[in-house]
Write an enzyme that holds these catalytic residues in place. Structure first.
Site, mmCIF file in Angstrom:
data_model
loop_
_atom_site.group_PDB
_atom_site.id
_atom_site.type_symbol
_atom_site.label_atom_id
_atom_site.label_comp_id
_atom_site.label_asym_id
_atom_site.label_seq_id
_atom_site.Cartn_x
_atom_site.Cartn_y
_atom_site.Cartn_z
ATOM 1 N N HIS A 391 0.697 -0.984 0.145
ATOM 2 C CA HIS A 391 -0.136 0.046 0.033
ATOM 3 C C HIS A 391 0.663 1.243 -0.179
ATOM 4 O O HIS A 391 0.669 2.040 -0.887
ATOM 5 C CB HIS A 391 -1.082 -0.032 1.102
ATOM 6 C CG HIS A 391 -1.913 1.003 1.291
ATOM 7 N ND1 HIS A 391 -3.255 1.322 1.154
ATOM 8 C CD2 HIS A 391 -1.644 2.499 1.786
ATOM 9 C CE1 HIS A 391 -3.519 2.469 1.480
ATOM 10 N NE2 HIS A 391 -2.566 3.208 1.856
ATOM 11 N N GLU A 392 1.803 1.334 0.826
ATOM 12 C CA GLU A 392 2.582 2.495 1.042
ATOM 13 C C GLU A 392 3.395 2.792 -0.117
ATOM 14 O O GLU A 392 3.898 3.797 -0.529
ATOM 15 C CB GLU A 392 3.263 2.758 2.477
ATOM 16 C CG GLU A 392 2.584 2.628 3.702
ATOM 17 C CD GLU A 392 1.584 3.569 3.886
ATOM 18 O OE1 GLU A 392 1.594 4.696 3.044
ATOM 19 O OE2 GLU A 392 0.386 3.299 4.294
ATOM 20 N N HIS A 395 1.912 4.753 -2.993
ATOM 21 C CA HIS A 395 1.943 6.088 -2.596
ATOM 22 C C HIS A 395 3.435 6.541 -3.156
ATOM 23 O O HIS A 395 3.494 7.392 -3.804
ATOM 24 C CB HIS A 395 1.918 6.446 -1.125
ATOM 25 C CG HIS A 395 0.293 6.228 -0.643
ATOM 26 N ND1 HIS A 395 -0.556 6.819 -1.339
ATOM 27 C CD2 HIS A 395 -0.081 5.451 0.428
ATOM 28 C CE1 HIS A 395 -1.817 6.457 -0.886
ATOM 29 N NE2 HIS A 395 -1.440 5.884 0.509
ATOM 30 N N HIS A 398 3.941 6.354 -6.786
ATOM 31 C CA HIS A 398 3.111 7.818 -7.299
ATOM 32 C C HIS A 398 4.050 9.044 -7.257
ATOM 33 O O HIS A 398 4.185 9.747 -7.998
ATOM 34 C CB HIS A 398 1.934 7.727 -6.448
ATOM 35 C CG HIS A 398 0.739 8.320 -7.137
ATOM 36 N ND1 HIS A 398 -0.453 8.825 -6.681
ATOM 37 C CD2 HIS A 398 0.675 9.242 -8.426
ATOM 38 C CE1 HIS A 398 -1.158 9.560 -7.358
ATOM 39 N NE2 HIS A 398 -0.634 9.802 -8.697
#
Length: 599
Positions: A391-392, A395, A398
């Site tokens: 998940h992290e 980020h 991105h």
């Protein structure tokens, strides 16, 4: 690293710590940048009253403004992350406090900019853009400011608000220190008969224990601590909400919700669509809760029974290194460029892995335009922790793509789009694990885990969003958020979302008091909308291959160069419609159907 006792930071191997020194190898340079921002902020007033003189002056003012914020961001990020390593270290508490003052000063020094920009006749302003090629990069930003013209105040009023920002953000800092540095939850006896401290990082693992007494003890200890602080926390949250409401009124918005959504150019219907669609589909969540009650074989399902996996598998620890390998396999559909960038980041020190005393709880991706996109974890060697890394990493990747493709002004992300990048990764990992799993028991476990991701992200965050709407609307009606009101309203919401399967509970009414995101209002709904969008995008990637991957990577490069709804269309999703949420609800129902058949 499976030691039950929380280590001090100096007891953790440096290879498991982020390379924050890459930002400032010498802290004297941090002070130098801090002072530079102070000086540049003082000097920025030279542009006051001159923005409309010429296109050249306007360009120079824009560029200097970016320079100040770019350095200020780096200074702030370093201080904040140093504090997060161990919130008890007074040196970095002071650094972070100094940065709050710095950001307030910078904001105040530039507060004239937007009101003065809006004083320039629109045709003249648009003419500047045509006349000066360097202003072309600012065209979207200028048009966005013009969109918000009705909510921009006079130069004097904007200056006052900017100077007050240090005070109006205090409630967040107060809760952070209470929640991470001061509050203690005591110790419980774990499955092995050992006395273990309850911490933020260990709490969810206790709730996943197959020993019901361990779950109950951890749950009781957690909420008893918040119950004892409920008056302080309620007062803090009351003033946090009042700040939102007053700020919205000052800027002439019809509600605090409208004010919160305006920066993303999101219509209020998007927020209400989420709550309405999820509410209409609560029957599936209720059915799942009844199934959970049946499988656990309990007379009455309690809230401390909600997180324990329904399918028991051998208690396997997953080392951090193994977790990275699993992540690489799961994200392989995103292509070689994505994987090579990710591996380079890991080797360069993006990630701070393990919990230590005083460390900020949970997980996040954070950084400045000029730094690595760092990741804070509190890794405990469970499969769910692998999903947290993935998940992290979404980020951080991105950020990595965006900062390479976009200038500083568009180098950030709206949470509305950021949560898509993280959740696409989670969805790809889950699909990978399900596809390769041959053991029926493990498949049931993974299905249950996937159902839980839907429950905790889409349903739970929507419940939080509904709670925030209730609290802000109450303050807008002139009501005071007393501890009793907050606890009663939260308890009613919890019963609505979880249904009849959950028995009476004396503690769940205090859960709102431990949610840090409530101090960044109307934020959590983006987790739910992001999860819906990511479900659609990940399916496109797996089904359409290279074309979908190309479109998705192009989306990752866009940063804040357009409004979130428009950017997501690049990846093939239209979030102005309730359709993605409805499709996600159908996907959840199918998962529950399959799980029910298998068990």
């Amino acid at each position: 690293m499976s030691d039950k006792n929380t280590k001090t930071r100096d007891q953790i191997d440096n290879k498991y710590k982020w390379n924050i020194e890459s930002m400032y190898p010498n802290e004297a340079d941090w002070n130098k940048d801090y002072n530079a921002v102070m000086q540049m902020s003082d000097e920025y007033s030279k542009y006051s009253g001159k923005l409309g003189e010429s296109a050249g002056v306007l360009l120079e003012a824009f560029q200097e403004k970016d320079k100040i914020w770019q350095v200020a961001e780096k200074v702030y990020v370093y201080a904040r992350m140093r504090r997060d390593e161990d919130n008890r270290v007074t040196k970095y508490q002071a650094f972070a406090d100094k940065c709050n003052a710095l950001l307030a000063k910078a904001s105040a020094s530039m507060s004239f900019f937007t009101p003065e920009l809006l004083e320039i006749p629109e045709d003249k302003l648009l003419g500047f853009i045509k006349e000066e090629p360097g202003l072309k990069i600012y065209e979207y930003l200028i048009l966005d400011i013009l969109r918000e013209k009705a909510h921009i105040l006079s130069k004097a009023e904007e200056n006052i608000l900017a100077q007050m920002s240090e005070v109006t953000s205090a409630t967040n800092d107060i809760f952070t220190m209470l929640n991470n540095a001061d509050i203690k939850f005591g110790t419980i006896t774990d499955e092995d008969g050992d006395e273990v401290e309850v911490t933020h990082g260990k709490y969810i693992n206790f709730l996943e224990s197959y020993n019901r007494e361990v779950r109950k003890d951890a749950y009781d200890h957690m909420y008893e601590a918040y119950k004892k602080q409920i008056n302080t926390i309620a007062t803090t949250y009351n003033y946090n909400t009042k700040t939102d409401v007053v700020s919205a009124r000052i800027r002439k918005y019809d509600s605090s919700l409208a004010a919160a959504l305006t920066s993303d150019n999101i219509e209020k219907e998007v927020y209400h669509n989420l709550i309405n669609v999820v509410n209409k589909n609560l029957y599936t969540l209720h059915r799942y809760m009844q199934l959970r009650k049946k499988i656990l074989g309990v007379d009455e399902l309690k809230m401390y029974d909600v997180y324990v996996p329904l399918i028991e598998i051998p208690d396997k620890t997953i080392s951090y290194e193994e977790a990275l390998d699993i992540m690489r396999q799961g994200l392989a559909p995103l292509g070689e460029d994505y994987l090579s960038r990710m591996n380079k980041g890991i080797s360069e020190g993006w990630i701070d892995v393990y919990e230590n005393e005083g460390k900020t709880s949970g997980a996040y991706s954070f950084g400045s335009y000029d730094s690595m996109p760092f990741i804070l974890l509190n890794y405990t060697e469970k499969l769910k922790d692998v999903f947290t890394i993935v998940h992290e990493m979404g980020h951080s990747m991105h950020s990595d793509y965006t900062r390479e493709a976009q200038p500083f002004i568009y180098g950030g992300h709206s949470i509305f789009t950021a949560e898509v990048a993280s959740t696409v990764n989670e969805s790809l990992l889950m699909q990978h694990l399900l596809k390769k799993e041959t053991d029926i028991n493990m498949r049931k476990y993974l299905l249950n885990l996937y159902i839980e991701e839907f429950r905790t992200t889409l349903f739970r965050q929507t419940m939080f969003a509904e709670f925030e709407l209730l609290t802000h609307e109450a303050v807008e009606r002139g009501e005071v958020l007393t501890p009793e009101w907050l606890c009663n309203e939260y308890e009613k919401l919890n019963k609505k979302y979880f249904g009849e399967a959950i028995g009476d509970d004396e503690y769940i009414r205090y859960e709102w008091a431990r949610i840090p995101h409530f101090y960044n209002s109307f934020y959590v709904y983006k987790y739910a909308t992001g999860y819906s969008a990511a479900t659609a995008i990940s399916n496109k990637i797996l089904n359409d291959g290279k074309t979908a991957v190309h479109n998705y990577i192009e989306f990752l490069k866009t940063g804040e160069s357009n409004y979130p709804i428009e950017l997501l269309k690049i990846a093939g999703v239209d979030m102005s419609s309730p359709e993605p949420i409805e499709l996600a609800m159908k996907a959840f129902e199918k998962l529950v159907d399959e799980f029910e058949r298998l068990v």
